[in-house]
Design a protein around this motif. Structure first.
Motif, PDB file in Angstrom:
ATOM      1  N   LEU A   1       0.774  -1.292  -0.007  1.00 56.20           N
ATOM      2  CA  LEU A   1       0.122   0.061  -0.004  1.00 56.20           C
ATOM      3  C   LEU A   1       0.980   1.486  -0.078  1.00 56.20           C
ATOM      4  O   LEU A   1       0.497   2.233  -0.696  1.00 56.20           O
ATOM      5  CB  LEU A   1      -0.681  -0.058   1.398  1.00 56.20           C
ATOM      6  N   ALA A   2       1.850   1.124   0.936  1.00 59.01           N
ATOM      7  CA  ALA A   2       2.820   2.501   0.805  1.00 59.01           C
ATOM      8  C   ALA A   2       3.543   2.611  -0.447  1.00 59.01           C
ATOM      9  O   ALA A   2       3.736   3.857  -0.970  1.00 59.01           O
ATOM     10  CB  ALA A   2       3.731   2.115   1.853  1.00 59.01           C
TER      11      ALA A   2
ATOM     12  N   ARG B   1       3.919   6.076  -5.123  1.00 59.33           N
ATOM     13  CA  ARG B   1       3.685   6.192  -6.573  1.00 59.33           C
ATOM     14  C   ARG B   1       2.780   6.943  -7.054  1.00 59.33           C
ATOM     15  O   ARG B   1       2.808   7.993  -8.137  1.00 59.33           O
ATOM     16  CB  ARG B   1       3.765   4.973  -7.284  1.00 59.33           C
ATOM     17  N   LEU B   2       1.316   6.995  -6.473  1.00 59.85           N
ATOM     18  CA  LEU B   2       0.345   7.673  -6.803  1.00 59.85           C
ATOM     19  C   LEU B   2       0.593   9.479  -6.348  1.00 59.85           C
ATOM     20  O   LEU B   2       0.315  10.074  -7.201  1.00 59.85           O
ATOM     21  CB  LEU B   2      -1.166   7.214  -6.119  1.00 59.85           C
ATOM     22  N   ASP B   3       1.122   9.327  -5.345  1.00 55.09           N
ATOM     23  CA  ASP B   3       1.393  10.542  -4.992  1.00 55.09           C
ATOM     24  C   ASP B   3       2.396  11.514  -6.004  1.00 55.09           C
ATOM     25  O   ASP B   3       2.316  12.767  -6.166  1.00 55.09           O
ATOM     26  CB  ASP B   3       2.400  10.692  -3.554  1.00 55.09           C
TER      27      ASP B   3
ATOM     28  N   ARG C   1     -10.009   8.942  -3.838  1.00 56.79           N
ATOM     29  CA  ARG C   1      -8.919   8.276  -4.306  1.00 56.79           C
ATOM     30  C   ARG C   1      -8.125   7.383  -3.360  1.00 56.79           C
ATOM     31  O   ARG C   1      -7.495   6.411  -3.705  1.00 56.79           O
ATOM     32  CB  ARG C   1      -7.968   9.266  -4.887  1.00 56.79           C
ATOM     33  N   GLU C   2      -8.111   7.865  -2.037  1.00 51.91           N
ATOM     34  CA  GLU C   2      -7.385   7.023  -1.199  1.00 51.91           C
ATOM     35  C   GLU C   2      -8.132   5.785  -0.855  1.00 51.91           C
ATOM     36  O   GLU C   2      -7.696   4.745  -0.649  1.00 51.91           O
ATOM     37  CB  GLU C   2      -7.244   7.914   0.154  1.00 51.91           C
ATOM     38  N   SER C   3      -9.518   6.058  -0.544  1.00 51.47           N
ATOM     39  CA  SER C   3     -10.146   4.741  -0.337  1.00 51.47           C
ATOM     40  C   SER C   3     -10.219   3.854  -1.399  1.00 51.47           C
ATOM     41  O   SER C   3     -10.075   2.515  -1.187  1.00 51.47           O
ATOM     42  CB  SER C   3     -11.896   5.269  -0.261  1.00 51.47           C
ATOM     43  N   ILE C   4     -10.370   4.122  -2.678  1.00 51.57           N
ATOM     44  CA  ILE C   4     -10.175   3.270  -3.738  1.00 51.57           C
ATOM     45  C   ILE C   4      -8.690   2.501  -3.837  1.00 51.57           C
ATOM     46  O   ILE C   4      -8.588   1.410  -4.042  1.00 51.57           O
ATOM     47  CB  ILE C   4     -10.509   3.928  -5.196  1.00 51.57           C
ATOM     48  N   LEU C   5      -7.693   3.416  -3.582  1.00 49.00           N
ATOM     49  CA  LEU C   5      -6.456   2.992  -3.579  1.00 49.00           C
ATOM     50  C   LEU C   5      -6.265   1.648  -2.538  1.00 49.00           C
ATOM     51  O   LEU C   5      -5.742   0.602  -2.885  1.00 49.00           O
ATOM     52  CB  LEU C   5      -5.404   3.985  -3.316  1.00 49.00           C
ATOM     53  N   GLU C   6      -6.889   1.950  -1.467  1.00 49.72           N
ATOM     54  CA  GLU C   6      -6.647   1.036  -0.381  1.00 49.72           C
ATOM     55  C   GLU C   6      -7.688  -0.281  -0.572  1.00 49.72           C
ATOM     56  O   GLU C   6      -7.169  -1.518  -0.311  1.00 49.72           O
ATOM     57  CB  GLU C   6      -7.387   1.550   1.060  1.00 49.72           C
ATOM     58  N   ALA C   7      -8.745  -0.087  -1.130  1.00 53.14           N
ATOM     59  CA  ALA C   7      -9.436  -1.358  -1.625  1.00 53.14           C
ATOM     60  C   ALA C   7      -8.797  -1.938  -2.670  1.00 53.14           C
ATOM     61  O   ALA C   7      -8.911  -3.211  -2.896  1.00 53.14           O
ATOM     62  CB  ALA C   7     -11.073  -0.934  -1.999  1.00 53.14           C
ATOM     63  N   PHE C   8      -8.201  -1.213  -3.630  1.00 48.16           N
ATOM     64  CA  PHE C   8      -7.723  -1.875  -4.672  1.00 48.16           C
ATOM     65  C   PHE C   8      -6.512  -2.754  -4.236  1.00 48.16           C
ATOM     66  O   PHE C   8      -6.376  -3.842  -4.796  1.00 48.16           O
ATOM     67  CB  PHE C   8      -7.112  -0.887  -5.725  1.00 48.16           C
TER      68      PHE C   8
ATOM     69  N   ALA D   1     -16.454  -3.139  -2.847  1.00 44.73           N
ATOM     70  CA  ALA D   1     -15.498  -3.058  -1.612  1.00 44.73           C
ATOM     71  C   ALA D   1     -15.142  -1.650  -1.053  1.00 44.73           C
ATOM     72  O   ALA D   1     -15.423  -1.334   0.241  1.00 44.73           O
ATOM     73  CB  ALA D   1     -14.004  -3.519  -2.044  1.00 44.73           C
ATOM     74  N   VAL D   2     -15.030  -0.778  -1.932  1.00 49.04           N
ATOM     75  CA  VAL D   2     -14.768   0.801  -1.501  1.00 49.04           C
ATOM     76  C   VAL D   2     -16.131   1.173  -0.896  1.00 49.04           C
ATOM     77  O   VAL D   2     -16.138   2.065   0.180  1.00 49.04           O
ATOM     78  CB  VAL D   2     -14.899   1.498  -2.707  1.00 49.04           C
ATOM     79  N   GLN D   3     -17.477   0.893  -1.455  1.00 44.43           N
ATOM     80  CA  GLN D   3     -18.681   1.467  -0.413  1.00 44.43           C
ATOM     81  C   GLN D   3     -18.909   0.908   1.029  1.00 44.43           C
ATOM     82  O   GLN D   3     -19.603   1.524   1.513  1.00 44.43           O
ATOM     83  CB  GLN D   3     -19.982   0.922  -1.249  1.00 44.43           C
ATOM     84  N   GLN D   4     -18.008  -0.238   1.395  1.00 43.51           N
ATOM     85  CA  GLN D   4     -18.058  -0.437   2.842  1.00 43.51           C
ATOM     86  C   GLN D   4     -17.620   0.538   3.641  1.00 43.51           C
ATOM     87  O   GLN D   4     -18.034   0.999   4.724  1.00 43.51           O
ATOM     88  CB  GLN D   4     -16.982  -1.934   2.795  1.00 43.51           C
ATOM     89  N   SER D   5     -16.548   1.293   2.967  1.00 40.01           N
ATOM     90  CA  SER D   5     -15.679   2.304   3.872  1.00 40.01           C
ATOM     91  C   SER D   5     -16.479   3.715   3.353  1.00 40.01           C
ATOM     92  O   SER D   5     -16.356   4.668   4.164  1.00 40.01           O
ATOM     93  CB  SER D   5     -14.445   2.125   3.947  1.00 40.01           C
TER      94      SER D   5
END
Lengths: 156, 156
Positions: free
Chosen positions: B4-5, B10-12, B26-33, B48-52
């Motif tokens: 994740l880091a 890389r996204l940053d 974007r953060e939520s989607i990245l984590e879920a992804f 998955a994203v919609q959980q959070s």
DNA sequence: ATGAATGCAAATAGTTTGCACCTAA
DNA sequence: TTAGGTGCAAACTATTTGCATTCAT
């Protein structure tokens, strides 16, 4: 026996085997399909077919291509551009691709070792191989080995 | 630095480079992804994203995945089942795919024999391997080996 | 402030399907 | 005669886009 004859023979066998019927549309579509070479989209094929059979509907082309795939005449490819593409698979002319990312030359290859190994890997996972796609991307080491050097157009 | 880091870093970089913005979506989607492993369809990822983040819309997921691809975090795959699938591409982790065309299960594999042979074949053609794509399509021999069996029967 | 990002709904695009009519066997 | 085939239009599905609103910088 040319490509069209081979395809026709295989389709005939499939038609008999499955109790299907021979129609003018299937014949027209087969001719257009074999004549088109490879990587045809349904839209392109439909346009070609309509030259000789204007009344042909898109649904028929979709349905017929599915029959061709089942008959072992056609292979479906997805290049990620949103539409499926089909190409003739006659005899056992199966080939994989080696692509030079510098000059875009595409070499075809077929390697028994890789083919055999694929079957082993699949079996180990409990699958029976039906088809595969294998593309190797690289760069020409010797420029002379690259037929189209230094120019080159053409996507895959 | 975990996956994740790495992805976040890389996204940053991409965000800075392109003048984009950091949003919670974007953060939520990245984590879920990253959490999803691989081969996620947009639909699965959205769920998955919609959980959070329940309010997240599908369009955002589509747009965000496109950003991830541009950022070099995600790769798009087409297995011919009608929907695109995405998987993280971190470091140089590479693997090939085995796809069951009946139940759409996707197995990953990496075989040294095939890898080695590829290099030989390429060398024989005067190319230096840079990358490759290798997909084997087949059907489950043992139904038990198919995680999703008996869903999605073979009527394509 | 200002331009990018989001959510929703409407719009696309490719493909499939229901149905009445047609046709090969 | 009779199952399969065809054409058309409607239905579906995945993905994109227009637009008013919200948010990061």
């Amino acid at each position: 026996m040319d490509r069209l004859a081979i395809a026709r023979a295989r389709l005939d066998a499939h038609i008999d085997r499955e109790g299907l019927k021979r129609t003018r549309q299937r014949e027209s579509i087969l001719e257009a399909f074999i004549g088109a070479g490879g990587h045809v989209s349904v839209e392109e094929l439909l346009r070609a077919v309509q030259q000789s059979a204007p009344a042909t509907g898109a649904a028929t082309v979709y349905r017929t291509l599915k029959v061709f795939v089942e008959a072992g005449i056609a292979g479906e490819r997805n290049f990620g551009d949103g539409q499926a593409r089909y190409e003739p698979i006659l005899e056992d002319e199966h080939h994989d691709h080696l692509i030079c990312t510098d000059c875009n030359t595409i070499f075809e290859f077929e390697d028994p070792v890789v083919e055999a190994r694929q079957t082993e890997v699949a079996t180990a996972h409990g699958l029976t191989v039906r088809s595969h796609r294998h593309e190797i991307f690289g760069t020409c080491t010797l420029r002379e080995a690259c037929p189209r050097w230094p120019k080159a157009g053409g996507r895959s």
